[in-house]
Design a protein around this motif. Structure first.
Motif, PDB file in Angstrom:
ATOM      1  N   LEU A 105       1.021  -1.217  -0.041  1.00  0.00           N
ATOM      2  CA  LEU A 105       0.020   0.073   0.001  1.00  0.00           C
ATOM      3  C   LEU A 105       0.983   1.051  -0.155  1.00  0.00           C
ATOM      4  O   LEU A 105       1.850   1.318   0.860  1.00  0.00           O
ATOM      5  CB  LEU A 105      -0.808   0.016   1.243  1.00  0.00           C
ATOM      6  N   ILE A 106       0.706   2.080  -0.964  1.00  0.00           N
ATOM      7  CA  ILE A 106       1.526   3.291  -1.199  1.00  0.00           C
ATOM      8  C   ILE A 106       0.756   4.402  -0.813  1.00  0.00           C
ATOM      9  O   ILE A 106      -0.392   4.696  -1.319  1.00  0.00           O
ATOM     10  CB  ILE A 106       2.015   3.298  -2.651  1.00  0.00           C
ATOM     11  N   SER A 107       1.096   5.199   0.202  1.00  0.00           N
ATOM     12  CA  SER A 107       0.216   6.514   0.473  1.00  0.00           C
ATOM     13  C   SER A 107       0.061   7.306  -0.669  1.00  0.00           C
ATOM     14  O   SER A 107       1.150   7.688  -1.323  1.00  0.00           O
ATOM     15  CB  SER A 107       0.658   6.977   1.927  1.00  0.00           C
ATOM     16  N   GLN A 108      -0.983   8.004  -0.572  1.00  0.00           N
ATOM     17  CA  GLN A 108      -0.970   9.234  -1.629  1.00  0.00           C
ATOM     18  C   GLN A 108      -0.280  10.292  -0.964  1.00  0.00           C
ATOM     19  O   GLN A 108      -0.107  10.530   0.078  1.00  0.00           O
ATOM     20  CB  GLN A 108      -2.757   9.639  -1.827  1.00  0.00           C
ATOM     21  N   PRO A 109       0.135  11.240  -1.933  1.00  0.00           N
ATOM     22  CA  PRO A 109       1.164  12.330  -1.464  1.00  0.00           C
ATOM     23  C   PRO A 109       0.372  13.253  -0.507  1.00  0.00           C
ATOM     24  O   PRO A 109       1.305  14.173   0.274  1.00  0.00           O
ATOM     25  CB  PRO A 109       1.532  12.915  -2.642  1.00  0.00           C
ATOM     26  N   PHE A 110      -1.001  13.201  -0.758  1.00  0.00           N
ATOM     27  CA  PHE A 110      -1.720  14.239  -0.021  1.00  0.00           C
ATOM     28  C   PHE A 110      -2.585  13.475   1.134  1.00  0.00           C
ATOM     29  O   PHE A 110      -3.417  14.150   1.583  1.00  0.00           O
ATOM     30  CB  PHE A 110      -2.688  14.903  -0.925  1.00  0.00           C
TER      31      PHE A 110
ATOM     32  N   ARG B   1       3.999   9.524   3.046  1.00  0.00           N
ATOM     33  CA  ARG B   1       5.022   8.973   2.013  1.00  0.00           C
ATOM     34  C   ARG B   1       5.608   7.546   2.636  1.00  0.00           C
ATOM     35  O   ARG B   1       6.741   7.368   2.549  1.00  0.00           O
ATOM     36  CB  ARG B   1       5.920  10.045   1.806  1.00  0.00           C
ATOM     37  N   SER B   2       4.627   6.800   2.956  1.00  0.00           N
ATOM     38  CA  SER B   2       4.855   5.404   3.394  1.00  0.00           C
ATOM     39  C   SER B   2       4.481   4.490   2.431  1.00  0.00           C
ATOM     40  O   SER B   2       3.661   4.810   1.498  1.00  0.00           O
ATOM     41  CB  SER B   2       4.468   5.230   4.934  1.00  0.00           C
ATOM     42  N   VAL B   3       5.212   3.290   2.718  1.00  0.00           N
ATOM     43  CA  VAL B   3       4.967   2.140   1.829  1.00  0.00           C
ATOM     44  C   VAL B   3       4.712   0.944   2.929  1.00  0.00           C
ATOM     45  O   VAL B   3       5.519   0.783   3.631  1.00  0.00           O
ATOM     46  CB  VAL B   3       5.947   1.645   0.913  1.00  0.00           C
ATOM     47  N   VAL B   4       3.460   0.512   3.026  1.00  0.00           N
ATOM     48  CA  VAL B   4       2.975  -0.645   3.921  1.00  0.00           C
ATOM     49  C   VAL B   4       3.112  -1.974   3.345  1.00  0.00           C
ATOM     50  O   VAL B   4       2.240  -2.095   2.298  1.00  0.00           O
ATOM     51  CB  VAL B   4       1.742  -0.275   4.574  1.00  0.00           C
ATOM     52  N   LEU B   5       3.609  -2.931   3.923  1.00  0.00           N
ATOM     53  CA  LEU B   5       3.374  -4.494   3.400  1.00  0.00           C
ATOM     54  C   LEU B   5       2.268  -4.872   3.957  1.00  0.00           C
ATOM     55  O   LEU B   5       2.336  -4.992   5.365  1.00  0.00           O
ATOM     56  CB  LEU B   5       4.688  -5.096   3.425  1.00  0.00           C
ATOM     57  N   LEU B   6       1.521  -5.515   3.345  1.00  0.00           N
ATOM     58  CA  LEU B   6       0.169  -6.208   4.110  1.00  0.00           C
ATOM     59  C   LEU B   6       0.556  -7.599   4.307  1.00  0.00           C
ATOM     60  O   LEU B   6       1.137  -8.524   3.575  1.00  0.00           O
ATOM     61  CB  LEU B   6      -1.016  -6.217   3.335  1.00  0.00           C
ATOM     62  N   CYS B   7       0.700  -7.882   5.899  1.00  0.00           N
ATOM     63  CA  CYS B   7       0.932  -9.325   6.302  1.00  0.00           C
ATOM     64  C   CYS B   7      -0.239 -10.234   6.575  1.00  0.00           C
ATOM     65  O   CYS B   7      -0.209 -11.325   6.219  1.00  0.00           O
ATOM     66  CB  CYS B   7       1.715  -9.053   7.576  1.00  0.00           C
TER      67      CYS B   7
ATOM     68  N   ASN C 283       9.226   2.018   5.109  1.00  0.00           N
ATOM     69  CA  ASN C 283      10.606   2.999   4.873  1.00  0.00           C
ATOM     70  C   ASN C 283      10.437   3.813   5.736  1.00  0.00           C
ATOM     71  O   ASN C 283      10.976   5.110   5.699  1.00  0.00           O
ATOM     72  CB  ASN C 283       9.856   3.552   3.507  1.00  0.00           C
ATOM     73  N   ARG C 284      10.531   3.561   7.113  1.00  0.00           N
ATOM     74  CA  ARG C 284      10.801   4.470   8.336  1.00  0.00           C
ATOM     75  C   ARG C 284      11.705   3.841   9.247  1.00  0.00           C
ATOM     76  O   ARG C 284      11.561   3.301  10.159  1.00  0.00           O
ATOM     77  CB  ARG C 284       9.327   4.548   8.952  1.00  0.00           C
ATOM     78  N   VAL C 285      12.886   4.069   8.775  1.00  0.00           N
ATOM     79  CA  VAL C 285      14.135   3.497   9.789  1.00  0.00           C
ATOM     80  C   VAL C 285      14.425   4.350  10.803  1.00  0.00           C
ATOM     81  O   VAL C 285      14.276   5.699  10.438  1.00  0.00           O
ATOM     82  CB  VAL C 285      15.515   3.081   8.587  1.00  0.00           C
TER      83      VAL C 285
ATOM     84  N   SER D 107      15.408   2.344   1.923  1.00  0.00           N
ATOM     85  CA  SER D 107      14.138   2.657   2.534  1.00  0.00           C
ATOM     86  C   SER D 107      13.751   4.267   2.386  1.00  0.00           C
ATOM     87  O   SER D 107      12.902   4.614   2.297  1.00  0.00           O
ATOM     88  CB  SER D 107      14.211   2.341   4.014  1.00  0.00           C
ATOM     89  N   ASP D 108      14.944   5.190   2.123  1.00  0.00           N
ATOM     90  CA  ASP D 108      14.824   6.543   1.984  1.00  0.00           C
ATOM     91  C   ASP D 108      14.356   6.964   0.751  1.00  0.00           C
ATOM     92  O   ASP D 108      13.483   7.981   0.697  1.00  0.00           O
ATOM     93  CB  ASP D 108      16.140   7.217   2.408  1.00  0.00           C
ATOM     94  N   ALA D 109      14.106   6.019   0.024  1.00  0.00           N
ATOM     95  CA  ALA D 109      13.836   6.443  -1.613  1.00  0.00           C
ATOM     96  C   ALA D 109      12.772   5.431  -1.871  1.00  0.00           C
ATOM     97  O   ALA D 109      11.900   5.576  -2.991  1.00  0.00           O
ATOM     98  CB  ALA D 109      14.800   6.347  -2.747  1.00  0.00           C
ATOM     99  N   PHE D 110      12.050   4.400  -1.079  1.00  0.00           N
ATOM    100  CA  PHE D 110      11.148   3.411  -1.431  1.00  0.00           C
ATOM    101  C   PHE D 110       9.994   4.126  -2.035  1.00  0.00           C
ATOM    102  O   PHE D 110       9.550   3.629  -2.887  1.00  0.00           O
ATOM    103  CB  PHE D 110      10.884   2.649  -0.068  1.00  0.00           C
ATOM    104  N   TRP D 111       9.307   5.108  -1.254  1.00  0.00           N
ATOM    105  CA  TRP D 111       8.210   5.675  -1.667  1.00  0.00           C
ATOM    106  C   TRP D 111       8.088   6.138  -3.168  1.00  0.00           C
ATOM    107  O   TRP D 111       7.139   5.695  -4.194  1.00  0.00           O
ATOM    108  CB  TRP D 111       7.611   6.672  -0.736  1.00  0.00           C
ATOM    109  N   ARG D 112       9.128   7.012  -3.387  1.00  0.00           N
ATOM    110  CA  ARG D 112       9.320   7.390  -4.770  1.00  0.00           C
ATOM    111  C   ARG D 112       9.573   6.279  -5.733  1.00  0.00           C
ATOM    112  O   ARG D 112       8.964   6.501  -6.876  1.00  0.00           O
ATOM    113  CB  ARG D 112      10.273   8.453  -4.673  1.00  0.00           C
TER     114      ARG D 112
END
Length: 185
Positions: A7-12, A20-26, A40-42, A157-162
Motif C-alpha cells: 500500500l503506497i500512501s497518496q502524497p496528500f 509518504r509511506s509504503v506498507v506491506l500487508l501481512c 520505509n521508516r528506519v 528505505s529512504d527512496a522507497f515511496w518515490r
C-alpha cells in the motif's frame, strides 16, 4: 487484499503516521482486520539498543537496524526475512516471510548462515479494524501494488515511496515527484 500487497500512501494523505509511506500487508481478515508493516521508516536504533541480547550473538545481530512498523503497539517487535524454513513463519510471496522462531533467526544471523541484509526488524505495526482499510481504499488514501513483497529487500528505505511510484509508471510516476508541501513549490 492479499498478503504481500504493498500500500503506497497518496502524497496528500495528511496523516503524519503514514506520510509518504509504503506498507506491506501481512494479514487481512474480514472479521479481524488488517495487519501491515511500514517499510520505509528506519530509526536510529538497532536491535541491541532495544533488546538485551547475549554477547555471543555478535555485532551482526546487535547492529540490525530497527524500522517503525507503524503507530500501533510500538513496544512490540516484528520481522520480515527470506528463510522459508524458519518454523512458524508466514509466506507473503516472492521469497519474503513474516515472523517465525525469533531465537532461531537470531542464531542463524549470529552464525553467519543468514545475512543481516535478509532481515528487517520493526517496532510496532500498522493496523486497521474490520472494514476500515476498505473504506480508506474507497477514499483513495492508498495506491495498491499487488504481489510485491519482494520489493522489501530491493529498494532503499529512504527512496522507497518515490521509487515504487516511478516503477508503477503512468500517472503514478507524476505523483512520485509531488512536493511534500505544494505551497513551497
Amino acid at each position: 487484499m492479499r498478503p504481500g500487497t504493498l500500500l503506497i500512501s497518496q502524497p496528500f494523505l495528511g496523516d503524519p503516521n503514514f506520510e509518504r509511506s509504503v506498507v506491506l500487508l501481512c494479514r487481512d481478515e474480514p472479521e479481524e482486520g488488517t495487519f501491515g508493516l511500514v517499510l520505509n521508516r528506519v530509526t536510529n536504533l538497532t536491535l541491541g539498543d532495544v533488546l538485551d541480547l547475549p554477547a555471543t550473538v555478535g555485532s551482526a545481530v546487535n547492529d540490525l537496524p530497527l524500522y517503525v512498523g507503524g503507530p500501533v503497539e510500538p513496544n512490540t517487535l516484528h520481522y520480515l526475512h527470506r528463510r522459508a524454513d524458519l518454523p512458524g513463519s508466514t509466506d507473503l510471496g516472492q521469497g519474503v516471510y513474516w515472523g517465525g522462531d525469533f531465537e532461531l533467526l537470531v542464531s542463524l544471523i549470529g552464525s553467519g548462515i543468514v545475512s543481516a541484509d535478509d532481515v528487517r526488524l520493526f517496532a510496532g505495526y500498522s493496523g486497521w479494524s474490520a472494514g476500515q482499510l476498505a473504506g480508506e481504499m474507497q477514499g483513495q488514501s492508498w495506491i495498491r501494488h499487488p504481489a510485491s513483497a519482494g520489493k522489501v529487500f530491493t529498494l532503499a528505505s529512504d527512496a522507497f515511496w518515490r521509487d515504487i511510484l516511478r516503477e508503477k509508471g503512468g500517472r503514478f510516476k507524476v505523483l512520485a515527484n509531488y512536493p511534500v508541501d505544494p505551497r513551497l513549490n
